[in-house]
Scaffold this motif. Sequence first.
Motif, short mmCIF file in Angstrom:
data_model
loop_
_atom_site.label_atom_id
_atom_site.label_comp_id
_atom_site.label_asym_id
_atom_site.label_seq_id
_atom_site.Cartn_x
_atom_site.Cartn_y
_atom_site.Cartn_z
N THR A 55 -40.64 -40.86 58.77
CA THR A 55 -41.81 -41.16 57.95
C THR A 55 -43.06 -40.75 58.72
OG1 THR A 55 -40.68 -43.03 56.90
CG2 THR A 55 -43.08 -42.99 56.77
N PRO A 56 -43.96 -39.97 58.07
CA PRO A 56 -45.19 -39.56 58.76
C PRO A 56 -46.00 -40.76 59.26
CG PRO A 56 -44.94 -38.38 56.70
CD PRO A 56 -43.88 -39.44 56.72
N ASN A 57 -46.58 -40.62 60.45
CA ASN A 57 -47.43 -41.63 61.09
C ASN A 57 -46.72 -42.93 61.42
OD1 ASN A 57 -49.70 -39.88 60.87
ND2 ASN A 57 -49.92 -40.50 58.74
N ALA A 58 -45.41 -42.89 61.54
CA ALA A 58 -44.65 -44.09 61.89
C ALA A 58 -44.41 -44.11 63.40
CB ALA A 58 -43.33 -44.12 61.14
N PHE A 59 -44.14 -45.31 63.92
CA PHE A 59 -43.87 -45.51 65.33
C PHE A 59 -42.41 -45.87 65.53
CE2 PHE A 59 -48.30 -46.62 64.65
CZ PHE A 59 -48.94 -45.90 65.66
#
Length: 145
Positions: free
Chosen positions: A87-91
């Motif tokens: 998922t984009p911008n996930a950690f």
Amino acid sequence: MARYVNGLTGKKYAKITNDNERYIDMGEFSEVVADARQTGCISIICTQGCKRLKLNKELCTALEEPSCVKVLLGKDKIAIVHVEEGTPNAFAVGKGGVLYNTDLVNRIVVLAKDIDFPENASTRCGRLEQLQEDQDGNIAAIITL
């Protein structure tokens, strides 16, 4: 440092049974229980050159053991959302529920104005206010700082 010996056997830390005259009845002792409200559901870990965010075990369980999360910042709350890997911008959530991202932690510290985060220490904070679904059906934990 003192070393305790029971005096009967001469061995350190020998177990005293309840029929021994030195036995202490613990019936009147009171149990100490940690106040769950004071422990916080996240920990901010500040070390030289690196800051980390740690999700406590109960929060990881509530989020169904995420391997990846998104963190959304509000005025005095944060939302931690369990998302799929990639998922984009996930950690990524590392072993023990740790997120390694100094910039993220710095932004959370700014929101938690009334909490001191000393260098080379871990500070528990945040109260899990509620769990809910986001617009995509992912589990989100709303945490008040």
